[in-house]
Scaffold this motif. Structure first.
Motif, PDB file in Angstrom:
ATOM      1  N   GLN A  62     -15.717  -0.822   5.757  1.00  0.00           N
ATOM      2  CA  GLN A  62     -15.022  -1.585   4.727  1.00  0.00           C
ATOM      3  C   GLN A  62     -13.545  -1.178   4.652  1.00  0.00           C
ATOM      4  O   GLN A  62     -12.654  -2.023   4.578  1.00  0.00           O
ATOM      5  N   THR A  63     -13.287   0.123   4.713  1.00  0.00           N
ATOM      6  CA  THR A  63     -11.913   0.619   4.699  1.00  0.00           C
ATOM      7  C   THR A  63     -11.153   0.144   5.935  1.00  0.00           C
ATOM      8  O   THR A  63      -9.984  -0.243   5.856  1.00  0.00           O
TER       9      THR A  63
ATOM     10  N   GLU B 285     -18.943   2.407   4.254  1.00  0.00           N
ATOM     11  CA  GLU B 285     -17.686   2.680   3.554  1.00  0.00           C
ATOM     12  C   GLU B 285     -16.509   2.702   4.530  1.00  0.00           C
ATOM     13  O   GLU B 285     -15.455   2.142   4.262  1.00  0.00           O
ATOM     14  N   TYR B 286     -16.712   3.372   5.658  1.00  0.00           N
ATOM     15  CA  TYR B 286     -15.674   3.461   6.689  1.00  0.00           C
ATOM     16  C   TYR B 286     -15.352   2.057   7.214  1.00  0.00           C
ATOM     17  O   TYR B 286     -14.177   1.708   7.363  1.00  0.00           O
TER      18      TYR B 286
ATOM     19  N   LYS C 296     -10.147  -3.495   5.548  1.00  0.00           N
ATOM     20  CA  LYS C 296      -9.008  -3.609   4.621  1.00  0.00           C
ATOM     21  C   LYS C 296      -7.711  -3.185   5.303  1.00  0.00           C
ATOM     22  O   LYS C 296      -6.660  -3.788   5.097  1.00  0.00           O
ATOM     23  N   LYS C 297      -7.787  -2.128   6.121  1.00  0.00           N
ATOM     24  CA  LYS C 297      -6.590  -1.643   6.808  1.00  0.00           C
ATOM     25  C   LYS C 297      -6.081  -2.683   7.818  1.00  0.00           C
ATOM     26  O   LYS C 297      -4.875  -2.933   7.898  1.00  0.00           O
TER      27      LYS C 297
ATOM     28  N   TYR D  93       0.804  -1.227   0.000  1.00  0.00           N
ATOM     29  CA  TYR D  93       0.000   0.000   0.000  1.00  0.00           C
ATOM     30  C   TYR D  93       0.834   1.272   0.000  1.00  0.00           C
ATOM     31  O   TYR D  93       0.637   2.168  -0.789  1.00  0.00           O
TER      32      TYR D  93
END
Length: 178
Positions: free
Chosen positions: A130-131, A127-128, A134-135, A97
């Protein structure tokens, strides 16, 4: 082997050194740096945190540090009140990343390695969330694991950050009782 290690204190030599007066400590050159020496050196390393946009609400801690949320202010004020030193949004490179900015970074008194603390505070927002997922996965792909060198706290509009949870996590990772 475990019988031999029963009652062995990893910090025995450091504790003996620290029990001496300042005058005597100044005469001693420790073979290995104490945690306080390592912490001072770590804290003195300059870094540039994530930029805060000019149109963002100004939220400051009691020590004047600008943070991104009321929860981060709450956390930073708590850490400051118990003397737990940290870096706020210190850059960290995660492959593939690139640079991310963990909310808080600490130097572990147990391992001498960095511990990252991410507070995921808007999990109601899909959305938050999901992010955030992923993080967390990205952290793990880089050898940074929850329960080891990654501390995670979560929040929604109905489930706010609890100071008792903060106390438990600080006790577990930093052996600070408050």
């Amino acid at each position: 082997m475990s019988i031999l290690l029963n009652g062995f204190d990893d910090n025995k030599l450091e504790n003996i050194f620290l029990s001496e007066s300042i005058e005597r400590r100044n005469l001693i050159s420790p073979i290995e740096e104490t945690y306080e020496m390592k912490l001072d050196k770590w804290l003195s390393q300059p870094y540039v945190g994530k930029e805060i946009n000019a149109n963002t609400s100004v939220i400051k801690t009691d020590n004047g540090l600008q943070v991104r949320s009321k929860s981060e202010r709450f956390m930073a004020n708590y850490f400051d009140s118990i003397g737990l030193k940290y870096k706020y949004e210190c850059p960290l490179i995660l492959k593939p990343y690139g640079v991310i900015y963990p909310d808080f970074t600490f130097l572990s008194p147990k391992t001498g390695k960095e511990i990252y603390w991410e507070h995921e505070g808007m999990l109601d927002n899909p959305e938050y969330a999901q992010t955030a997922a992923k993080k967390i996965e990205l952290y793990m792909k880089n050898g940074i694991f929850p329960g080891d060198n990654l501390i995670l706290t979560f929040e929604t509009t109905t489930n706010v950050l609890d100071k008792d949870i903060l106390k438990l996590l600080v006790k577990r990772y930093f052996d600070i009782h408050s």
